[in-house]
Write an enzyme that holds these catalytic residues in place. Structure first.
Site, PDB file in Angstrom:
ATOM      1  N   GLY A  11       0.879  -1.108  -0.087  1.00 23.46           N
ATOM      2  CA  GLY A  11      -0.074   0.052  -0.129  1.00 23.46           C
ATOM      3  C   GLY A  11       0.962   1.284  -0.055  1.00 23.46           C
ATOM      4  N   ASP A  32       0.340  -8.881   1.374  1.00 24.22           N
ATOM      5  CA  ASP A  32      -0.770  -7.925   1.033  1.00 24.22           C
ATOM      6  C   ASP A  32      -1.580  -8.863   0.339  1.00 24.22           C
ATOM      7  OD1 ASP A  32      -0.574  -4.566   0.568  1.00 24.22           O
ATOM      8  OD2 ASP A  32      -2.118  -5.578  -0.261  1.00 24.22           O
ATOM      9  N   ASN A  33      -2.877  -8.372   0.343  1.00 24.78           N
ATOM     10  CA  ASN A  33      -3.874  -8.926  -0.700  1.00 24.78           C
ATOM     11  C   ASN A  33      -4.395  -8.086  -1.780  1.00 24.78           C
ATOM     12  OD1 ASN A  33      -5.501  -7.146   0.709  1.00 24.78           O
ATOM     13  ND2 ASN A  33      -7.162  -8.453   0.958  1.00 24.78           N
ATOM     14  N   GLY A  37      -3.755  -1.884  -2.320  1.00 30.03           N
ATOM     15  CA  GLY A  37      -2.402  -1.778  -2.603  1.00 30.03           C
ATOM     16  C   GLY A  37      -2.202  -2.465  -4.189  1.00 30.03           C
ATOM     17  N   THR A  91     -10.619  -7.300   8.978  1.00 28.87           N
ATOM     18  CA  THR A  91      -9.221  -7.304   8.768  1.00 28.87           C
ATOM     19  C   THR A  91      -8.615  -6.615   9.918  1.00 28.87           C
ATOM     20  OG1 THR A  91      -9.714  -6.953   6.323  1.00 28.87           O
ATOM     21  CG2 THR A  91      -7.586  -5.908   7.089  1.00 28.87           C
ATOM     22  N   GLY A 101      -0.657 -13.217  17.602  1.00 29.27           N
ATOM     23  CA  GLY A 101      -0.291 -14.563  17.705  1.00 29.27           C
ATOM     24  C   GLY A 101       1.030 -14.841  17.341  1.00 29.27           C
ATOM     25  N   LYS A 104       3.601 -13.501  19.473  1.00 28.73           N
ATOM     26  CA  LYS A 104       3.709 -14.159  20.698  1.00 28.73           C
ATOM     27  C   LYS A 104       4.557 -15.432  20.661  1.00 28.73           C
ATOM     28  CE  LYS A 104       0.791 -16.974  23.970  1.00 28.73           C
ATOM     29  NZ  LYS A 104      -0.502 -17.389  24.108  1.00 28.73           N
ATOM     30  N   TYR A 144     -14.182   1.031  10.638  1.00 32.24           N
ATOM     31  CA  TYR A 144     -12.775   1.492  10.796  1.00 32.24           C
ATOM     32  C   TYR A 144     -12.488   1.872  12.052  1.00 32.24           C
ATOM     33  CZ  TYR A 144      -8.414   3.613   9.074  1.00 32.24           C
ATOM     34  OH  TYR A 144      -7.203   4.180   9.085  1.00 32.24           O
ATOM     35  N   ARG A 185      -9.111  10.203  -0.941  1.00 27.37           N
ATOM     36  CA  ARG A 185      -8.539  11.071   0.034  1.00 27.37           C
ATOM     37  C   ARG A 185      -8.415  12.448  -0.439  1.00 27.37           C
ATOM     38  NH1 ARG A 185      -4.794   7.043   3.542  1.00 27.37           N
ATOM     39  NH2 ARG A 185      -4.716   5.808   1.721  1.00 27.37           N
TER      40      ARG A 185
HETATM   41  P1  NAD Z   1      -3.446   1.737   1.739  1.00 25.05           P
HETATM   42  O1  NAD Z   1      -4.999   1.279   1.334  1.00 25.05           O
HETATM   43  O2  NAD Z   1      -2.663   2.453   0.700  1.00 25.05           O
HETATM   44  O3  NAD Z   1      -2.606   0.543   2.370  1.00 25.05           O
HETATM   45  C1  NAD Z   1      -3.174  -0.422   2.752  1.00 25.05           C
HETATM   46  C2  NAD Z   1      -2.846  -1.976   2.304  1.00 25.05           C
HETATM   47  O4  NAD Z   1      -3.450  -3.128   3.179  1.00 25.05           O
HETATM   48  C3  NAD Z   1      -3.010  -2.239   0.872  1.00 25.05           C
HETATM   49  O5  NAD Z   1      -1.805  -2.577   0.229  1.00 25.05           O
HETATM   50  C4  NAD Z   1      -4.232  -3.372   0.989  1.00 25.05           C
HETATM   51  O6  NAD Z   1      -4.205  -4.188  -0.300  1.00 25.05           O
HETATM   52  C5  NAD Z   1      -3.742  -3.984   2.416  1.00 25.05           C
HETATM   53  N1  NAD Z   1      -4.607  -4.843   2.754  1.00 25.05           N
HETATM   54  C6  NAD Z   1      -6.159  -4.516   3.090  1.00 25.05           C
HETATM   55  N2  NAD Z   1      -6.753  -5.341   3.680  1.00 25.05           N
HETATM   56  C7  NAD Z   1      -5.954  -6.472   3.615  1.00 25.05           C
HETATM   57  C8  NAD Z   1      -5.950  -7.628   4.264  1.00 25.05           C
HETATM   58  N3  NAD Z   1      -7.015  -8.190   4.500  1.00 25.05           N
HETATM   59  N4  NAD Z   1      -4.876  -8.607   4.110  1.00 25.05           N
HETATM   60  C9  NAD Z   1      -3.809  -8.281   3.464  1.00 25.05           C
HETATM   61  N5  NAD Z   1      -3.591  -6.987   3.071  1.00 25.05           N
HETATM   62  C10 NAD Z   1      -4.723  -6.238   3.064  1.00 25.05           C
HETATM   63  O7  NAD Z   1      -3.561   2.720   2.943  1.00 25.05           O
HETATM   64  P2  NAD Z   1      -2.265   3.405   3.681  1.00 25.05           P
HETATM   65  O8  NAD Z   1      -2.453   4.798   3.717  1.00 25.05           O
HETATM   66  O9  NAD Z   1      -1.025   2.869   3.521  1.00 25.05           O
HETATM   67  O10 NAD Z   1      -2.458   2.838   5.150  1.00 25.05           O
HETATM   68  C11 NAD Z   1      -1.595   2.015   5.829  1.00 25.05           C
HETATM   69  C12 NAD Z   1      -2.258   1.561   7.308  1.00 25.05           C
HETATM   70  O11 NAD Z   1      -1.956   2.953   8.018  1.00 25.05           O
HETATM   71  C13 NAD Z   1      -3.682   1.210   7.586  1.00 25.05           C
HETATM   72  O12 NAD Z   1      -3.699   0.227   8.474  1.00 25.05           O
HETATM   73  C14 NAD Z   1      -4.264   2.490   7.684  1.00 25.05           C
HETATM   74  O13 NAD Z   1      -5.361   2.312   8.632  1.00 25.05           O
HETATM   75  C15 NAD Z   1      -3.133   3.268   8.686  1.00 25.05           C
HETATM   76  N6  NAD Z   1      -3.306   4.707   8.580  1.00 25.05           N
HETATM   77  C16 NAD Z   1      -3.006   5.460   7.527  1.00 25.05           C
HETATM   78  C17 NAD Z   1      -3.349   6.902   7.644  1.00 25.05           C
HETATM   79  C18 NAD Z   1      -2.983   7.691   6.412  1.00 25.05           C
HETATM   80  O14 NAD Z   1      -3.138   8.874   6.297  1.00 25.05           O
HETATM   81  N7  NAD Z   1      -2.416   6.983   5.165  1.00 25.05           N
HETATM   82  C19 NAD Z   1      -3.734   7.401   8.622  1.00 25.05           C
HETATM   83  C20 NAD Z   1      -4.088   6.744   9.803  1.00 25.05           C
HETATM   84  C21 NAD Z   1      -3.753   5.204   9.641  1.00 25.05           C
HETATM   85  N1  UDP Z   2     -12.760  15.893   1.570  1.00 23.99           N
HETATM   86  C1  UDP Z   2     -13.252  16.784   0.638  1.00 23.99           C
HETATM   87  N2  UDP Z   2     -13.026  16.696  -0.550  1.00 23.99           N
HETATM   88  C2  UDP Z   2     -12.691  15.336  -1.214  1.00 23.99           C
HETATM   89  C3  UDP Z   2     -12.213  14.528  -0.169  1.00 23.99           C
HETATM   90  C4  UDP Z   2     -12.391  14.792   1.297  1.00 23.99           C
HETATM   91  O1  UDP Z   2     -13.622  17.900   0.854  1.00 23.99           O
HETATM   92  O2  UDP Z   2     -12.718  15.177  -2.299  1.00 23.99           O
HETATM   93  C5  UDP Z   2     -12.986  16.133   2.991  1.00 23.99           C
HETATM   94  C6  UDP Z   2     -13.378  15.247   3.907  1.00 23.99           C
HETATM   95  O3  UDP Z   2     -14.869  15.191   4.001  1.00 23.99           O
HETATM   96  C7  UDP Z   2     -12.763  15.308   5.176  1.00 23.99           C
HETATM   97  C8  UDP Z   2     -11.374  15.647   4.674  1.00 23.99           C
HETATM   98  O4  UDP Z   2     -11.496  16.229   3.319  1.00 23.99           O
HETATM   99  O5  UDP Z   2     -13.369  16.307   5.853  1.00 23.99           O
HETATM  100  C9  UDP Z   2     -10.300  14.614   4.926  1.00 23.99           C
HETATM  101  O6  UDP Z   2     -10.867  13.339   4.025  1.00 23.99           O
HETATM  102  P1  UDP Z   2      -9.867  12.247   3.985  1.00 23.99           P
HETATM  103  O7  UDP Z   2     -10.983  11.071   3.238  1.00 23.99           O
HETATM  104  O8  UDP Z   2      -8.740  12.480   3.189  1.00 23.99           O
HETATM  105  O9  UDP Z   2      -9.520  11.937   5.450  1.00 23.99           O
HETATM  106  P2  UDP Z   2     -10.179  11.520   6.824  1.00 23.99           P
HETATM  107  O10 UDP Z   2     -11.505  11.999   6.583  1.00 23.99           O
HETATM  108  O11 UDP Z   2     -10.404   9.938   7.095  1.00 23.99           O
HETATM  109  O12 UDP Z   2      -9.609  12.188   7.678  1.00 23.99           O
END
Ligand code: NAD
Ligand code: UDP
Length: 309
Positions: A11, A32-33, A37, A91, A101, A104, A144, A185
């Site tokens: 991802g 990854d699944n 990603g 997930t 697990g 551990k 989530y 996003r």
């Molecule tokens: P992303 O969607 O790009 O990455 C998530 C990855 O997890 C992907 O590659 C997806 O294919 C993989 N995945 C999803 N479900 C799966 C499963 N059941 N088995 C195996 N792989 C699986 O998102 P990201 O922004 O890279 O986020 C990564 C992590 O960070 C996530 O856990 C997310 O909740 C956390 N996070 C991200 C942000 C951010 O702003 N990017 C903020 C808060 C938390």
């Molecule tokens: N948002 C927006 N326009 C877009 C996408 C998102 O105004 O095209 C807003 C959304 O409603 C939120 C903020 O931007 O208030 C951040 O959204 P995002 O989905 O990036 O992250 P999260 O809400 O999970 O923080």
């Protein structure tokens, strides 16, 4: 050299983490699944003999010997985690149980990518780790938010009950190259809309706030949290500079120029009104704070979307 398992490694954040850990001389197993990603995110790492890529769903059991596990597997954008809400909850919960697990059994240190969403629509501002949050348990974001909260509970219980060596990061909105332009996003949406000459879509009136951290800063925080012995977390990782979505849209509009106009669309339900991390703990225990401001990070991200590598 450590052998390190990264779930969700293909991802956005995971691919940067794989790259950084390989560059530091570790052996990296990326699981990854490919739900959100892509193999292309790690294609440049496939020739590295220390890199291994496994297609596996984290909710299914696995046995992998590792010194460290970073659990990042979970769809992260609202549109993707709401696509199959039940699977999102599975997930978070089953993924946490399987990683814990494994930790551990092998005595690995295990890291959970938690989120600022555990604070919900916060009544305390900025958010400190001691704040318990204001989360709707039955709304469209709950799969989530509550999934990540349950995962934190499991991490703490495996730690207290079984002595598992855990680290929990509460990640605030992070952006940068390799964001998925289709996942809705805000940073990638605004940049891609402006680059295509489409209107920039603000949800609501644009007064809601977020604090945006550039990906390289965040990954540095991950590594520091994982490799110190003072705190297990949860520790907030994010940039403490807060912006309204209107300010973000205007910045993107100014930087890219073109014919895009800012338009307003309905605000999704339960959309948090404000979000800003208090990073006192990260500064104190990890000696960490972001170094890349929004202007610089946006320039780098725009350059990526102009010619994705
Ligand atoms: P992303 O969607 O790009 O990455 C998530 C990855 O997890 C992907 O590659 C997806 O294919 C993989 N995945 C999803 N479900 C799966 C499963 N059941 N088995 C195996 N792989 C699986 O998102 P990201 O922004 O890279 O986020 C990564 C992590 O960070 C996530 O856990 C997310 O909740 C956390 N996070 C991200 C942000 C951010 O702003 N990017 C903020 C808060 C938390
Ligand atoms: N948002 C927006 N326009 C877009 C996408 C998102 O105004 O095209 C807003 C959304 O409603 C939120 C903020 O931007 O208030 C951040 O959204 P995002 O989905 O990036 O992250 P999260 O809400 O999970 O923080």
């Amino acid at each position: 050299m450590n052998r390190i398992l990264i779930t969700g490694g293909a991802g956005f954040l995971g691919s940067h983490l794989c790259e950084r850990l390989l560059n530091e001389g570790n052996e990296v197993i990326c699981m990854d699944n490919y739900f959100t990603g892509f193999k292309k995110n790690v294609a440049h790492l496939l020739d590295n003999p220390n890199f291994e890529l496994i297609r596996h769903d984290v909710i299914e059991p696995f046995k992998i010997e590792a010194d460290q596990i970073y659990n990042l597997a979970c769809p992260a954008s609202p549109s993707h985690y709401q696509y199959n809400a039940i699977k999102t909850m599975k997930t978070s919960v089953m993924g946490a149980i399987n990683c814990l697990g494994g930790a551990k059994r092998t005595k690995a240190r295990v890291f959970q990518a938690s989120t600022s969403e555990v604070y919900g629509d916060p009544n305390v501002h900025p958010q400190t780790e001691s704040y318990w949050g204001n989360v709707n348990p039955i709304g469209i974001r709950s799969c989530y938010d509550e999934g990540k909260r349950a995962a934190e509970t499991l991490f703490m219980d495996y730690h207290r009950q079984n002595g598992v060596d855990i680290r929990i990061a509460r990640i605030f909105n992070t952006y940068g190259p390799r964001m998925n332009p289709e996942d809705g996003r805000v940073v990638s949406n605004f940049i891609c809309q402006a680059l295509r000459g489409e209107n920039i879509t603000i949800y609501g009136d644009g007064t809601q706030t977020r604090s945006f951290c550039y990906v390289d800063d965040l990954i540095e925080g991950f590594i520091r949290l994982m490799n110190q012995n003072e705190v297990t977390g949860p520790v907030n990782l994010g940039n403490a500079h807060e912006f309204t979505m209107l300010e973000l849209a205007q910045k993107v509009q100014e930087k890219i120029g073109g014919s895009s106009e800012i338009i307003f669309k309905p605000l999704p339900s339960d959309d948090p009104k404000q979000r800003q991390p208090d990073i006192t703990l990260a500064k104190k225990h990890l000696d960490w704070q972001p170094t890349i401001n929004l202007d610089e990070g946006l320039d780098r991200t725009i350059a990526y979307f102009q010619s994705p590598i």
